[in-house]
Design a protein around this motif. Structure first.
Motif, short mmCIF file in Angstrom:
data_model
loop_
_atom_site.label_atom_id
_atom_site.label_comp_id
_atom_site.label_asym_id
_atom_site.label_seq_id
_atom_site.Cartn_x
_atom_site.Cartn_y
_atom_site.Cartn_z
N VAL A 66 0.74 -1.22 -0.01
CA VAL A 66 0.05 0.11 0.06
C VAL A 66 0.83 1.07 -0.07
O VAL A 66 1.77 1.28 0.53
N GLN A 67 0.47 2.15 -0.92
CA GLN A 67 1.27 3.48 -0.69
C GLN A 67 0.70 4.46 0.27
O GLN A 67 -0.36 4.54 0.55
N TYR A 68 1.77 5.30 1.13
CA TYR A 68 1.36 6.07 2.13
C TYR A 68 2.12 7.36 1.77
O TYR A 68 3.28 7.31 1.12
N ALA A 69 1.68 8.45 2.27
CA ALA A 69 2.40 9.64 2.45
C ALA A 69 3.35 9.89 3.56
O ALA A 69 4.24 10.32 3.55
N ALA A 70 2.68 9.20 4.74
CA ALA A 70 3.47 8.95 6.01
C ALA A 70 3.16 7.59 6.61
O ALA A 70 1.82 7.61 6.85
N VAL A 71 4.03 7.02 7.47
CA VAL A 71 3.40 5.74 8.00
C VAL A 71 4.49 5.21 8.85
O VAL A 71 5.65 5.62 9.13
N ALA A 72 3.95 4.39 9.76
CA ALA A 72 4.82 3.64 11.02
C ALA A 72 4.51 2.50 11.05
O ALA A 72 3.15 2.06 10.83
N ILE A 73 5.45 1.21 11.15
CA ILE A 73 5.21 0.00 11.37
C ILE A 73 5.97 -0.33 12.47
O ILE A 73 6.97 0.18 13.02
N GLY A 74 5.61 -1.61 13.06
CA GLY A 74 6.35 -2.12 14.25
C GLY A 74 5.45 -1.79 15.53
O GLY A 74 4.17 -1.38 15.67
N SER A 75 6.21 -1.98 16.84
CA SER A 75 5.50 -1.80 18.23
C SER A 75 4.88 -0.42 18.39
O SER A 75 5.73 0.71 18.09
N GLY A 76 3.81 -0.34 18.68
CA GLY A 76 3.10 1.04 18.87
C GLY A 76 2.86 1.93 17.79
O GLY A 76 2.60 3.10 17.98
N SER A 77 2.67 1.28 16.68
CA SER A 77 2.62 1.77 15.29
C SER A 77 1.12 2.66 15.37
O SER A 77 0.92 3.65 14.67
N ASP A 78 0.16 1.98 15.79
CA ASP A 78 -1.21 2.57 15.95
C ASP A 78 -1.13 3.91 16.30
O ASP A 78 -1.63 4.81 15.71
N ASP A 79 -0.55 4.03 17.58
CA ASP A 79 -0.67 5.43 18.24
C ASP A 79 0.29 6.33 17.55
O ASP A 79 0.21 7.71 17.39
N VAL A 80 1.42 5.69 16.88
CA VAL A 80 2.32 6.53 16.17
C VAL A 80 1.75 6.90 14.69
O VAL A 80 1.95 8.40 14.38
N ASN A 81 0.94 6.17 14.07
CA ASN A 81 0.16 6.85 13.16
C ASN A 81 -0.73 7.70 13.23
O ASN A 81 -1.08 8.71 12.49
N ALA A 82 -1.57 7.35 14.47
CA ALA A 82 -2.46 8.72 14.95
C ALA A 82 -1.69 10.04 14.97
O ALA A 82 -1.88 10.93 14.70
N PHE A 83 -0.47 10.13 15.55
CA PHE A 83 0.39 11.21 15.66
C PHE A 83 0.66 11.80 14.47
O PHE A 83 0.72 13.01 14.28
#
Length: 241
Positions: free
Chosen positions: A156-173
């Protein structure tokens, strides 16, 4: 639980509720890995990872960021040995594309190739899915782009993205603070702020490694410690609360 035991021994079998347990286990491995972040800006792309070095480990060696081609890099989260194998595959594919078509490979083409390779490991008995997700970032003929592949073979293409531990909160940030018109410097500062959102160690920058590909040069470059320090001074402009 016992009813599912027969369905989690191979990636080739669906459970009665339509799940492939081996793929889900591999995705869980990614979620247990340390953070990796990719951010696209109008001036290029940023890849940043959280690494937890040991006391005597050489600090200038990055374990989770790789160069694929002169204009493409990869950041990984999950089981890093699997990442190394995929990166070698991507390098071979990129060089083959150059020799065949006499032009540099597109970022999307590399992402699709790696996703196809990952998908193959969900189709055969006697193998396991790759336990790693990759952020493939670079600048090609079409401009700046970032893709994420996962153990299922999805990309999937993204403009900004985080993967790994805690990525849900970081993606919201990232969703809260990302701006498509931000400079490369601001993107780097945002990446540092995002990693520190969940990092255990925040006093220094020893836990952060970063690389970039600028639109001007189209060349993969590791970010030096001095540049990291400069970027970190502006990280406060992205408040965590």
């Amino acid at each position: 639980m016992m009813a599912s035991r027969g369905y989690d021994m191979t990636p080739t079998m669906y459970s009665p509720d339509g799940r492939i347990y081996q793929v889900e286990y591999a995705i869980e491995t990614v979620k247990r890995g340390t953070l990796a972040i990719g951010i696209c800006s109008k001036e290029g792309v940023i890849m940043a990872v959280e690494e937890k070095p040991r006391a005597l480990q050489t600090l200038n060696v990055t374990q989770k960021i790789f160069q694929v081609d002169y204009h493409i890099g990869v950041a990984a989260a999950g089981y890093i040995p699997d990442a190394r194998v995929q990166v070698d595959n991507a390098r071979f594919f990129s060089q083959g594309n150059k020799m065949t078509y006499d032009e540099s490979v597109e970022v999307a083409t590399v992402a699709k190739h790696l996703a196809d390779q990952s998908h193959q490991f969900t189709q055969y008995s006697g193998v396991r899915p790759n336990g790693v997700a990759l952020i493939i970032a670079g600048v090609d003929q079409k401009g700046e782009s970032i893709y994420v592949t996962d153990p299922s073979g999805t990309y999937v293409q993204y403009a900004a993205v985080a993967i790994g531990s805690g990525s849900d909160d970081v993606n919201a940030f990232l969703e809260k603070h990302y701006n498509e018109n931000m400079s490369l410097s601001d993107a780097a500062s945002l990446a540092i702020a995002a990693i520190n959102l969940k990092a255990e160690q925040k006093e220094s920058l020893n836990h952060i490694k970063m690389a970039k590909v600028t639109t001007e040069k189209k060349i993969f470059e590791k970010v030096s410690e001095s540049d990291l320090l400069n970027y970190s001074k502006n990280a406060s402009k992205f408040p965590t609360s």
